[in-house]
Design a protein around this motif. Sequence first.
Motif, short mmCIF file in Angstrom:
data_model
loop_
_atom_site.label_atom_id
_atom_site.label_comp_id
_atom_site.label_asym_id
_atom_site.label_seq_id
_atom_site.Cartn_x
_atom_site.Cartn_y
_atom_site.Cartn_z
N ASN A 34 0.94 -1.28 -0.17
CA ASN A 34 0.20 -0.09 0.05
C ASN A 34 0.96 1.20 -0.06
O ASN A 34 0.26 2.45 -0.09
CB ASN A 34 -1.10 0.15 1.13
CG ASN A 34 -2.06 -0.90 1.05
OD1 ASN A 34 -2.42 -1.54 0.11
ND2 ASN A 34 -2.62 -1.53 2.21
N GLY A 35 2.14 1.12 0.08
CA GLY A 35 3.07 2.16 -0.24
C GLY A 35 3.07 2.98 1.15
O GLY A 35 3.51 4.17 1.43
N GLN A 36 2.90 2.05 2.41
CA GLN A 36 3.12 2.91 3.80
C GLN A 36 4.42 2.49 4.32
O GLN A 36 4.61 2.70 5.55
CB GLN A 36 2.00 2.10 4.39
CG GLN A 36 0.49 2.66 3.84
CD GLN A 36 -0.83 1.89 4.71
OE1 GLN A 36 -0.49 0.76 5.20
NE2 GLN A 36 -1.92 2.63 4.42
N GLN A 162 4.96 2.59 -8.43
CA GLN A 162 4.02 3.75 -8.19
C GLN A 162 4.16 4.48 -6.69
O GLN A 162 4.11 5.38 -6.64
CB GLN A 162 2.87 3.06 -8.04
CG GLN A 162 1.55 4.15 -7.73
CD GLN A 162 0.25 3.52 -7.51
OE1 GLN A 162 -0.09 2.47 -8.03
NE2 GLN A 162 -0.65 4.33 -7.03
N HIS A 163 4.58 3.41 -5.95
CA HIS A 163 4.62 3.87 -4.36
C HIS A 163 6.24 4.19 -4.09
O HIS A 163 6.23 5.32 -3.11
CB HIS A 163 4.25 2.95 -3.34
CG HIS A 163 2.68 2.57 -3.48
ND1 HIS A 163 1.63 3.52 -3.42
CD2 HIS A 163 1.84 1.24 -3.74
CE1 HIS A 163 0.54 3.10 -3.49
NE2 HIS A 163 0.65 1.70 -3.59
N TYR A 164 7.20 3.52 -4.67
CA TYR A 164 8.57 3.87 -4.14
C TYR A 164 9.33 4.12 -5.31
O TYR A 164 9.97 3.29 -5.82
CB TYR A 164 9.19 2.54 -3.43
CG TYR A 164 8.16 1.99 -2.30
CD1 TYR A 164 8.02 2.69 -1.29
CD2 TYR A 164 7.43 0.78 -2.72
CE1 TYR A 164 7.10 2.13 -0.34
CE2 TYR A 164 6.54 0.57 -1.60
CZ TYR A 164 6.47 1.12 -0.37
OH TYR A 164 5.56 0.49 0.41
#
Length: 250
Positions: A34-36, A162-164
């Motif tokens: 989730n990109g957290q 996308q997240h990192y």
Amino acid sequence: MSTTAMTPQEFEQALRDKGAYYHIHHPYHVAMHNGQASKEQIQGWVANRFYYQINIPMKDAAIMANCPVRDIRREWIQRMLDHDGLQGEEGGIEAWLRLAEAVGLERQQVLSEELVLPGVRFAVDAYVNFARRASWQEAASSSLTELFAPHIHQSRLDAWPQHYPWIDGRGYEYFRKRLSEARRDVEHGLRITLAHYSTREQQQRMLDILQFKLDILWSMLDAMSMAYELNRPPYHSVTHERVWHQGLGL
């Protein structure tokens, strides 16, 4: 519990149902998806998972050493080559080292295993020791967590870029390679498993073995959660140094 053997179709479905406990559902993995996850958490996962990667060929070598069936060995050896590679052809271990560099780790630091947490080491060592002691059929079937692997590799390829964005995209080659390799391995492992476990007792034994392997993967993330999410690495209450053992062949 019924003593009637499951049909091959029912048995395969029971194996697949174990996917509910795959480590893709662990909060640590969910956070990464989730990109957290922080950079430290990503790096910690990559460094610790490396210990699992380098032990896969030794697990497979143990299975082959216990297997008297030539045709099985000839097919199973491909798994070792996938990870160790061939002369002039890099394998999965080298691809994982490139992933480590892509997330900002030094290659030598990862190779030294200094970041490997005791809980991760104990879990992986338990898996290798099981493969050495078990029958070759049981050890081979324990690899069937690969039933769920293509999904987890694809999820990383979909979510991580996308997240990192700070991760060098060249580091994702391991996940790309395993998409096809894992599917091939699943077909082979299922053939062995469905042919070998014919009574209800044997089938339940296999389900227990698969749960054991799921426990291994989940416990690895539990150890990482303590260290990188809760800031409670081993001996955190007495020192900030990494005083845990670094793999003494114990």
